[in-house]
Design an enzyme around this catalytic site. Structure first.
Site, mmCIF file in Angstrom:
data_model
loop_
_atom_site.group_PDB
_atom_site.id
_atom_site.type_symbol
_atom_site.label_atom_id
_atom_site.label_comp_id
_atom_site.label_asym_id
_atom_site.label_seq_id
_atom_site.Cartn_x
_atom_site.Cartn_y
_atom_site.Cartn_z
ATOM 1 N N GLU A 1 48.715 66.034 76.752
ATOM 2 C CA GLU A 1 48.958 64.590 76.726
ATOM 3 C C GLU A 1 48.459 63.963 78.026
ATOM 4 O O GLU A 1 48.412 64.634 79.062
ATOM 5 C CB GLU A 1 50.474 64.358 76.520
ATOM 6 N N ASP A 2 48.089 62.690 77.959
ATOM 7 C CA ASP A 2 47.637 62.022 79.182
ATOM 8 C C ASP A 2 48.805 61.633 80.072
ATOM 9 O O ASP A 2 48.821 61.919 81.263
ATOM 10 C CB ASP A 2 46.756 60.799 78.864
ATOM 11 N N ASP B 1 55.682 58.625 79.483
ATOM 12 C CA ASP B 1 56.318 57.441 80.051
ATOM 13 C C ASP B 1 57.793 57.461 79.622
ATOM 14 O O ASP B 1 58.620 58.123 80.248
ATOM 15 C CB ASP B 1 55.536 56.222 79.543
ATOM 16 N N ARG C 1 38.514 53.907 80.711
ATOM 17 C CA ARG C 1 38.687 55.342 80.426
ATOM 18 C C ARG C 1 37.660 56.177 81.178
ATOM 19 O O ARG C 1 37.884 57.345 81.476
ATOM 20 C CB ARG C 1 38.546 55.616 78.922
ATOM 21 N N GLY D 1 43.761 59.040 74.923
ATOM 22 C CA GLY D 1 43.902 59.107 76.372
ATOM 23 C C GLY D 1 43.671 60.456 77.010
ATOM 24 O O GLY D 1 43.239 60.537 78.151
ATOM 25 N N PHE E 1 51.564 50.780 86.225
ATOM 26 C CA PHE E 1 50.572 50.907 85.160
ATOM 27 C C PHE E 1 49.268 51.423 85.755
ATOM 28 O O PHE E 1 48.744 50.856 86.707
ATOM 29 C CB PHE E 1 50.344 49.570 84.459
HETATM 30 P P1 5GP Z 1 55.795 57.152 75.826
HETATM 31 O O1 5GP Z 1 55.805 57.389 74.346
HETATM 32 O O2 5GP Z 1 56.110 58.356 76.669
HETATM 33 O O3 5GP Z 1 56.655 55.951 76.208
HETATM 34 O O4 5GP Z 1 54.361 56.644 76.211
HETATM 35 C C1 5GP Z 1 53.257 57.416 76.107
HETATM 36 C C2 5GP Z 1 52.018 56.561 75.908
HETATM 37 O O5 5GP Z 1 52.118 55.256 76.514
HETATM 38 C C3 5GP Z 1 50.849 57.230 76.574
HETATM 39 O O6 5GP Z 1 50.251 58.185 75.729
HETATM 40 C C4 5GP Z 1 49.954 56.040 76.873
HETATM 41 O O7 5GP Z 1 49.167 55.755 75.752
HETATM 42 C C5 5GP Z 1 50.893 54.883 77.106
HETATM 43 N N1 5GP Z 1 51.129 54.645 78.559
HETATM 44 C C6 5GP Z 1 52.299 54.792 79.222
HETATM 45 N N2 5GP Z 1 52.157 54.480 80.525
HETATM 46 C C7 5GP Z 1 50.858 54.124 80.695
HETATM 47 C C8 5GP Z 1 50.089 53.701 81.843
HETATM 48 O O8 5GP Z 1 50.546 53.582 82.992
HETATM 49 N N3 5GP Z 1 48.758 53.443 81.614
HETATM 50 C C9 5GP Z 1 48.189 53.566 80.393
HETATM 51 N N4 5GP Z 1 46.892 53.265 80.302
HETATM 52 N N5 5GP Z 1 48.887 53.954 79.287
HETATM 53 C C10 5GP Z 1 50.207 54.236 79.447
HETATM 54 MG MG MG Z 2 48.736 59.405 75.157
#
Ligand code: 5GP
Ligand code: MG
Length: 188
Positions: free
Chosen positions: A112-113, A116, A178, A58, A165
Site C-alpha cells: 500500500e502507498d 491514513d 505521481r 498510489g 497531505f
Molecule cells: P485510509 O483508508 O487509511 O484512510 O486511506 C488510505 C488512502 O487515502 C490512501 O490509499 C490514499 O489514497 C489516500 N490518502 C491518505 N492520505 C493521503 C495523503 O497524504 N496524500 C495522498 N495523495 N493520498 C492520501
Molecule cells: Mg492507496
C-alpha cells in the site's frame, strides 16, 4: 550551481494545480527506507513463496522499487478499489477489481502507498480472510500513526509521517504529482 537561497528553495517547491508543495523526503532517503523493508522481507518471508498485491494507483512506484529488492521467490499482482455510483442508498461504493489469483492458503503481502485512517486496509484484510488467504502481511510505504481510526496490524512500514497531505512517489493530488521522485508536503 545554486546562486542564492531563493534558488535552492525554489528547487524543492512544486506547484500542482492550485496548491504548493515542499520537498520532505528525497528519492535517496525513500529508497534507503524501501531497502530496509526489503531486507526484512527477504529474511522473514523466505520459504513462504509470497504473493505481493500492489494497491493501484498510489502504490505502483513503491511496489516496483520494493519488488526489485526482493531476492526470494515471490509473485506480484495488482488490485484496485474502483469507486462507482451504485443504486444503493449510500450512493457511492467501492468495488475491488483485478484479482484473478487463487488466494487459497497463500501468504499475501499487501503493498500500500499510505495508511491514513486505516479504513482501506481494514476492509481489504477482511476481504482477503473471506477469500481463504493463509497469512496476510501488510506493507505500507507511509503511515500516519496519529490518523488511525480503524486499527490494523502493519507489518512493514517504510516511513512514519505526521498528519499532513503529501504527494509524489506514486501519490497524487487530483491526479497530478505521481511522477515526482521525492515526497512533497502541502504548504498551508
Ligand atoms: P485510509 O483508508 O487509511 O484512510 O486511506 C488510505 C488512502 O487515502 C490512501 O490509499 C490514499 O489514497 C489516500 N490518502 C491518505 N492520505 C493521503 C495523503 O497524504 N496524500 C495522498 N495523495 N493520498 C492520501
Ligand atoms: Mg492507496
Amino acid at each position: 550551481m545554486p546562486e542564492n537561497n531563493d534558488t535552492i528553495q525554489e528547487k524543492d517547491i512544486v506547484r500542482l494545480k492550485d496548491k504548493v508543495f515542499r520537498l520532505s523526503f528525497s528519492e535517496e532517503f525513500i529508497l534507503t527506507a524501501v531497502q530496509c523493508v526489503a531486507d526484512r522481507m527477504n529474511q522473514e518471508l523466505r520459504n513462504k513463496n509470497p504473493l505481493f498485491l500492489g494497491m493501484l494507483n498510489g502504490a505502483f512506484i513503491y511496489a516496483a522499487d520494493l519488488m526489485r529488492r526482493i531476492t526470494i521467490p515471490a509473485e506480484i499482482s495488482f488490485v484496485k478499489f474502483a469507486s462507482y455510483s451504485g443504486t444503493s442508498s449510500t450512493g457511492c461504493t467501492e468495488q475491488l477489481i483485478g484479482l484473478r489469483e487463487n488466494l487459497n492458503g497463500r501468504t499475501v503481502v499487501v503493498v500500500e502507498d499510505i495508511v491514513d485512517s486505516g479504513y482501506t486496509m481494514q476492509q481489504f484484510t477482511k476481504y482477503l480472510h473471506a477469500h481463504g488467504v493463509g497469512e496476510i502481511y501488510i506493507s505500507t510505504l507511509l503511515h500516519k500513526p496519529h490518523a488511525t481510526k480503524y486499527p490494523v496490524r502493519l507489518d512493514y512500514v517504510a516511513m512514519e509521517i505526521p498528519n499532513d497531505f503529501i504527494v509524489g512517489y506514486g501519490l497524487d493530488y487530483e491526479g497530478y504529482g505521481r511522477n515526482l521522485r521525492g515526497i512533497y508536503t502541502l504548504v498551508e
